[in-house]
Design a protein around this motif. Structure first.
Motif, PDB file in Angstrom:
ATOM      1  N   ALA A  35     -14.453   3.578  -9.836  1.00 11.34           N
ATOM      2  CA  ALA A  35     -13.942   2.115  -9.294  1.00 11.34           C
ATOM      3  C   ALA A  35     -14.632   1.918  -7.982  1.00 11.34           C
ATOM      4  CB  ALA A  35     -12.658   2.169  -8.977  1.00 11.34           C
ATOM      5  N   THR A  40      -6.493   8.280 -11.431  1.00  8.54           N
ATOM      6  CA  THR A  40      -7.897   8.005 -12.315  1.00  8.54           C
ATOM      7  C   THR A  40      -8.817   8.633 -11.130  1.00  8.54           C
ATOM      8  OG1 THR A  40      -7.359   6.293 -13.310  1.00  8.54           O
ATOM      9  CG2 THR A  40      -9.895   6.692 -13.118  1.00  8.54           C
ATOM     10  N   THR A  73      -7.899   6.194  -7.845  1.00 12.44           N
ATOM     11  CA  THR A  73      -7.062   5.212  -7.952  1.00 12.44           C
ATOM     12  C   THR A  73      -5.826   5.174  -8.684  1.00 12.44           C
ATOM     13  OG1 THR A  73      -8.282   4.623 -10.256  1.00 12.44           O
ATOM     14  CG2 THR A  73      -9.373   3.522  -7.971  1.00 12.44           C
ATOM     15  N   ASP A  74      -4.967   4.391  -8.426  1.00 17.35           N
ATOM     16  CA  ASP A  74      -3.652   4.355  -9.219  1.00 17.35           C
ATOM     17  C   ASP A  74      -3.285   2.848  -9.432  1.00 17.35           C
ATOM     18  OD1 ASP A  74      -1.133   4.264 -10.113  1.00 17.35           O
ATOM     19  OD2 ASP A  74      -0.207   5.573  -8.247  1.00 17.35           O
ATOM     20  N   GLU A  75      -3.704   2.540 -10.554  1.00 15.53           N
ATOM     21  CA  GLU A  75      -3.577   0.779 -10.693  1.00 15.53           C
ATOM     22  C   GLU A  75      -1.811   0.532 -10.666  1.00 15.53           C
ATOM     23  OE1 GLU A  75      -5.964  -0.820 -13.481  1.00 15.53           O
ATOM     24  OE2 GLU A  75      -7.719   0.151 -13.046  1.00 15.53           O
ATOM     25  N   ASP A  76      -1.355   1.373 -10.821  1.00 18.55           N
ATOM     26  CA  ASP A  76       0.502   1.074 -10.888  1.00 18.55           C
ATOM     27  C   ASP A  76       0.707   0.473  -9.757  1.00 18.55           C
ATOM     28  OD1 ASP A  76       0.653   1.569 -13.571  1.00 18.55           O
ATOM     29  OD2 ASP A  76       1.422   3.560 -13.447  1.00 18.55           O
ATOM     30  N   THR A  77       0.108   1.201  -8.419  1.00 19.68           N
ATOM     31  CA  THR A  77       0.536   0.989  -7.109  1.00 19.68           C
ATOM     32  C   THR A  77      -0.475   0.093  -6.511  1.00 19.68           C
ATOM     33  OG1 THR A  77      -0.319   3.079  -6.556  1.00 19.68           O
ATOM     34  CG2 THR A  77       2.098   2.956  -7.035  1.00 19.68           C
ATOM     35  N   GLY A  78      -1.675  -0.221  -6.902  1.00 13.72           N
ATOM     36  CA  GLY A  78      -2.844  -1.057  -6.464  1.00 13.72           C
ATOM     37  C   GLY A  78      -3.343  -0.172  -5.435  1.00 13.72           C
ATOM     38  N   THR A  79      -3.366   1.086  -5.425  1.00 13.31           N
ATOM     39  CA  THR A  79      -3.993   2.086  -4.375  1.00 13.31           C
ATOM     40  C   THR A  79      -5.394   2.532  -4.880  1.00 13.31           C
ATOM     41  OG1 THR A  79      -1.651   3.013  -3.939  1.00 13.31           O
ATOM     42  CG2 THR A  79      -3.587   4.311  -3.126  1.00 13.31           C
ATOM     43  N   PHE A  80      -6.232   2.669  -3.851  1.00 13.51           N
ATOM     44  CA  PHE A  80      -7.748   2.949  -3.994  1.00 13.51           C
ATOM     45  C   PHE A  80      -7.893   3.988  -2.801  1.00 13.51           C
ATOM     46  CE2 PHE A  80     -12.079   2.870  -2.510  1.00 13.51           C
ATOM     47  CZ  PHE A  80     -12.644   3.135  -3.644  1.00 13.51           C
ATOM     48  N   ALA A 113      -3.940  -5.989  -6.267  1.00 15.63           N
ATOM     49  CA  ALA A 113      -4.501  -5.611  -7.506  1.00 15.63           C
ATOM     50  C   ALA A 113      -5.804  -4.840  -7.172  1.00 15.63           C
ATOM     51  CB  ALA A 113      -4.711  -6.581  -8.493  1.00 15.63           C
ATOM     52  N   LEU A 114      -6.091  -3.825  -7.907  1.00 19.94           N
ATOM     53  CA  LEU A 114      -7.499  -3.373  -7.652  1.00 19.94           C
ATOM     54  C   LEU A 114      -8.627  -4.141  -8.355  1.00 19.94           C
ATOM     55  CD1 LEU A 114      -6.962   0.611  -8.029  1.00 19.94           C
ATOM     56  CD2 LEU A 114      -7.370  -0.708  -5.895  1.00 19.94           C
TER      57      LEU A 114
END
Length: 232
Positions: A133, A51, A150-157, A231-232
């Protein structure tokens, strides 16, 4: 030793180009790739979903041998497809966009020194714009958001910011603000001749946060935040 993942940081650099409006649907569905049609001497794309600035996006990442003139190959291929190519070149690659009559596409070529391969990134939005985000860590108050990924599957921002503040001012702020928010500094930024620069690393439970501050000549300074895990 803590290192920012090159792929994710590179994607942010590619996506920090100006917003493109409507983006050319260069890639076909069903796994087809209308850009790399077998004529380019590159490995086929690694495809990931992220995203970007609140908008779902597909990022395709190709690799090529370091000896390949990938920048020229990229430019030639876009021109074959009818685009006008705008780019800025450096010794370590190129960044720019391919402009069609009513649309454009972003790209980045990275040729890191002493590496056997180079990477080519091509980016296209795949969904409707949304709300970017917010950082899951303290946000520098004298900065303007440039890009969020952002990648919510890996909790990366990951995000980049422009600021008039120096790298030293930025790192002093984060050293205090992160500690107050419960983070522990596990790797400090570099101090040279009284100036703090480069990257600092913080941990909190299962999360790791990288803070990089860069002083640039002829433009605003840049802050890069990368938070991994949780989690983001």
């Amino acid at each position: 030793m803590y290192r920012i993942p090159v792929v994710l940081l590179s994607v942010v650099l590619a996506l920090s180009l100006p917003a493109f409006g409507r983006v050319f649907r260069l890639f076909g569905g069903g796994g087809e790739d209308g850009f790399h049609n077998g004529t380019l001497p590159w490995d086929k794309a690694y495809v990931t979903q992220m995203t970007v600035n609140g908008r779902p996006a597909t990022v395709r990442i190709y690799s090529a041998r370091f000896s390949e003139p990938a920048v020229n190959q990229l430019k030639t291929r876009f021109e074959e497809l009818g685009a006008r190519v705008e780019m800025t070149r450096t010794e370590e690659g190129a960044a720019g966009r391919a402009v069609f009559p009513d649309r454009a596409l972003g790209f980045l070529v990275l040729r890191p020194p002493k590496e056997p391969t180079q990477q080519i990134f091509v980016y296209e939005p795949t969904g409707a714009p949304g709300r970017p985000a917010k950082p899951p860590v303290p946000e520098y108050p004298r900065a303007t958001v440039r890009t969020t990924v952002t990648d919510e599957d890996t909790g990366t921002f990951l995000a980049t910011f422009d600021t008039a503040s120096s790298a030293t001012e930025t790192h002093v702020f984060y050293a205090e603000a992160m500690t107050a928010a419960g983070w522990k500094m596990v790797a400090p930024a570099l101090i040279k001749d009284g100036t703090v620069t480069g990257m600092a690393v913080y941990e909190r439970k299962s999360q790791v946060c990288y803070v990089q501050a860069t002083d640039r000549v002829g433009g605003p300074n840049m802050i890069t935040l990368l938070v991994k895990g949780g989690a983001l």
